[in-house]
Scaffold this active site. Structure first.
Site, PDB file in Angstrom:
ATOM      1  N   CYS A 113      10.903  49.889  -0.890  1.00 38.92           N
ATOM      2  CA  CYS A 113       9.706  49.436  -0.236  1.00 38.92           C
ATOM      3  C   CYS A 113       8.893  50.802  -0.344  1.00 38.92           C
ATOM      4  CB  CYS A 113      10.590  49.298   0.870  1.00 38.92           C
ATOM      5  SG  CYS A 113      11.296  47.525   1.445  1.00 38.92           S
TER       6      CYS A 113
ATOM      7  N   HIS B  57       5.183  50.314   7.199  1.00 38.37           N
ATOM      8  CA  HIS B  57       6.480  51.142   6.409  1.00 38.37           C
ATOM      9  C   HIS B  57       6.098  52.555   5.805  1.00 38.37           C
ATOM     10  CE1 HIS B  57      11.247  51.355   5.266  1.00 38.37           C
ATOM     11  NE2 HIS B  57      10.694  52.494   5.096  1.00 38.37           N
TER      12      HIS B  57
END
Length: 594
Positions: free
Chosen positions: A85, A146
């Protein structure tokens, strides 16, 4: 003669009017389709390329995503810059390999672990949102970020989306993970937690034995020493429990712009609130150019699926979550069409990386589906399954419909593409690895601008993809591959990138992806006459690439990823972080229930 002259003048006037009308129609059409278009980028989380109908899945129902592909262009060789990610999203936002911004490294931890980590997307990186914001765009992101929050203090928000070019943010600054769902086992450094737990148990047993021995007179240890040992054990337990015991309370939170509106987050209602925020953003910005990044929590575990979709798919909880995400995509497309922006809006659908196909949560739910024919999965270094992602573009009136393109492209290309569409210029003070996709998507050119694409495992160059100019062949060389048989990848679900975790290949393992996209049969000098020449050209490409790299601070070093209490975002007075200012949700799912 006079009549003839009048006739000629009449014809001239008619011809002039027709020419003018045609010119104006062309101008209006071009203006409506190409002058600062709206841009909607839809990113799934952990979605396998084989989970979508248009990419070959005939048992998962994704009609809305399939319709976007039918109305536009589908890339079949679309590549994420990393199989995880944080580094993949950093590359997507900046158009640069994550190693250039320090958003990947060679250590075990290659993603941010806490909202109170100090690492994140550096302030000196320029996102496409920042460039579009300067062009007058309304810029919004809904969903997962994130890429960090704070640097030095709890409220500096140096890594926050609003300090990287977005006007509006609604969502989670961290990620969706097992700790955010009550009843799930923690997913952060689980083996390390197990070791700490064992140490705590050992210290407790030892302390109890010492107390028994003291009370029975079998030891001469003084009470002062025992008290100090008790204090040490309490501090050790407290430090461990503060970091991991309150993870759900501290890590799982929802923000609207700079404000925390829910802590801990309510995953059961969050996906619905997110789609509502996305639709509201489109509604209030329909009269000016806008950029919307819809960053889904779907289909990352744990799965938060509304009742309307539970038990409806043929693939359990994972399939239910995929099909709900598809419905959300349909709502976004419908909103664009309903406000008359169909021909003024570029829609792009993708995933941040490949799916994770075999992880199982504590409630038995499977993390991931199908990466199609491609080998590997999320976190598996440079194997195709972890980095080959969907790439779908829709822009009626400008892009062709129902078209497939097999040329190698990258998620980093979105940067150059949207910057060009907005009329902005690319930064000249840094290397931009992405390329403008519009000529390829429109059919003006037949080949990708990428001759080489480089695949990193942490800070180590793992593999290289070479697409010789003027050729349909794509070669891929692996300098090392992860050791799967030793379980190094399955214990943490992320493959190591160095030492005993990998198998080095000299010469590099070479595949012809145009004939063997599954990477099952490496070629050799016996099967490929040009084997050594291909390896030579790839090595030249690597040497040129390495000349463009500069040393930067590692954002994912241990110091930057570990929890720092003074950086913890908190709705309330730390450590008492709790609030719910965002629990009222309208009934957006009524259509789904019908």
């Amino acid at each position: 003669m006079k009549k003839m002259s009048l006739c000629l003048n009449h014809r001239f006037v008619v011809a002039t009017i027709l020419l003018y009308s045609s010119t104006m129609l062309t101008y209006v059409t071009c203006t409506e389709t190409s002058l600062q278009p709206n841009i909607v980028l839809i990113m799934a989380d952990d979605l396998g390329i084989g989970d979508i109908g248009c990419y070959g899945n005939n048992t998962m129902r994704t009609p809305n995503i399939d319709n976007v592909a039918k109305d536009g262009v589908m890339l079949t060789h679309h590549i994420a810059a990393a199989p995880l990610c944080t580094p993949s999203r950093a590359a997507f936002m900046t158009g640069r390999y994550p190693i250039r911004s320090g958003m990947d490294n060679g250590h075990r931890v290659r993603v941010l672990l806490f909202t109170a980590s100090s690492g994140g997307l550096p302030k000196n990186e320029t996102t496409f949102a920042a460039l579009l914001q300067k062009q007058g765009y309304a810029t919004g992101i809904v969903g997962k970020w994130h890429l960090g929050v704070n640097c030095e203090s709890r409220g500096d928000h140096c890594h926050h989306p609003l300090n990287h070019g977005f006007d509006f943010f609604y969502g989670i600054p961290f990620t969706n993970f097992h700790d955010c769902k009550p009843g799930e086992r923690s997913a952060i450094l689980t083996d390390f937690q197990d070791k700490l737990c064992l140490v705590n148990q050992t210290l407790l047993v030892g302390l109890l034995m010492l107390l028994v021995l003291k009370w029975t007179g079998l030891t001469s240890t003084d009470w002062r020493t025992i008290v100090w040992l008790m204090v040490f054990c309490s501090l050790f337990f407290g430090a461990w429990y503060c970091v991991f015991g309150f993870v759900r309370l501290w890590n799982c939170l929802v923000m609207r712009n700079h404000d925390i509106v829910q802590q801990p987050s309510n995953g059961e209602t969050l996906p619905t609130r997110m789609i509502e925020e996305a639709l509201a953003f489109i509604e209030r910005n329909q009269r000016k150019p806008f950029l919307l990044l819809m960053s889904f929590l779907h289909v990352h575990t744990p799965f938060f699926t509304t009742k309307a979709f539970i038990g409806k798919s043929k693939h359990g909880t994972y399939g239910d979550n995929v099909e709900e995400m598809d419905w959300h995509v349909g709502q976004i497309v419908k909103a664009i069409d309903n406000v008359g922006l169909t021909n003024k809006t570029l829609i792009h659908f993708t995933s941040d990386h490949g799916g994770s196909v075999d992880s199982v949560g504590s409630n038995g739910e499977h993390d991931g589906g199908w990466n199609g024919i491609y080998r590997g999965k999320k976190g598996f270094a440079g194997w195709e399954g972890g980095i080959r992602v969907p790439g779908i573009f829709r822009w009626p009136g400008l892009l062709p419909s129902n078209k497939k393109i097999d040329e190698p492209t990258s998620l980093m290309d979105i940067y150059s593409t949207v910057v060009g569409l907005a009329g902005a210029s690319l930064p000249q003070d840094r290397v931009i690895d992405g390329r403008d996709l519009m000529p390829l998507l429109k059919g003006d050119v037949q080949h990708s601008e990428h001759e080489f694409l480089f695949h990193y495992c942490g800070a180590a160059l793992n593999a290289v993809r070479w697409h010789p100019k003027g050729s349909d062949t794509v070669w891929k060389a692996h300098f090392f591959t992860p050791k799967l048989e030793a379980g190094a990848c399955y214990q943490s679900e992320i493959c190591g990138c160095h030492g005993n975790y990998v198998i080095n290949h000299d010469p590099p393992l070479l595949f012809d992806l145009s004939k063997d996209p599954s990477e099952m049969n490496p070629v050799s000098p016996h099967t490929e006459p040009l084997f050594h020449e291909i390896q030579k050209q790839i090595q030249k490409g690597v040497e040129e690439h390495r000349k463009t790299l500069t040393s930067v601070p590692l954002q994912l070093s241990w110091n930057n990823v570990l929890w720092k209490p003074w950086l913890q975002p908190c709705c309330g007075t730390f450590p008492f972080c709790w609030c719910d200012k965002d629990s009222n949700v309208s009934i957006v799912m009524q259509e789904a229930n019908q």
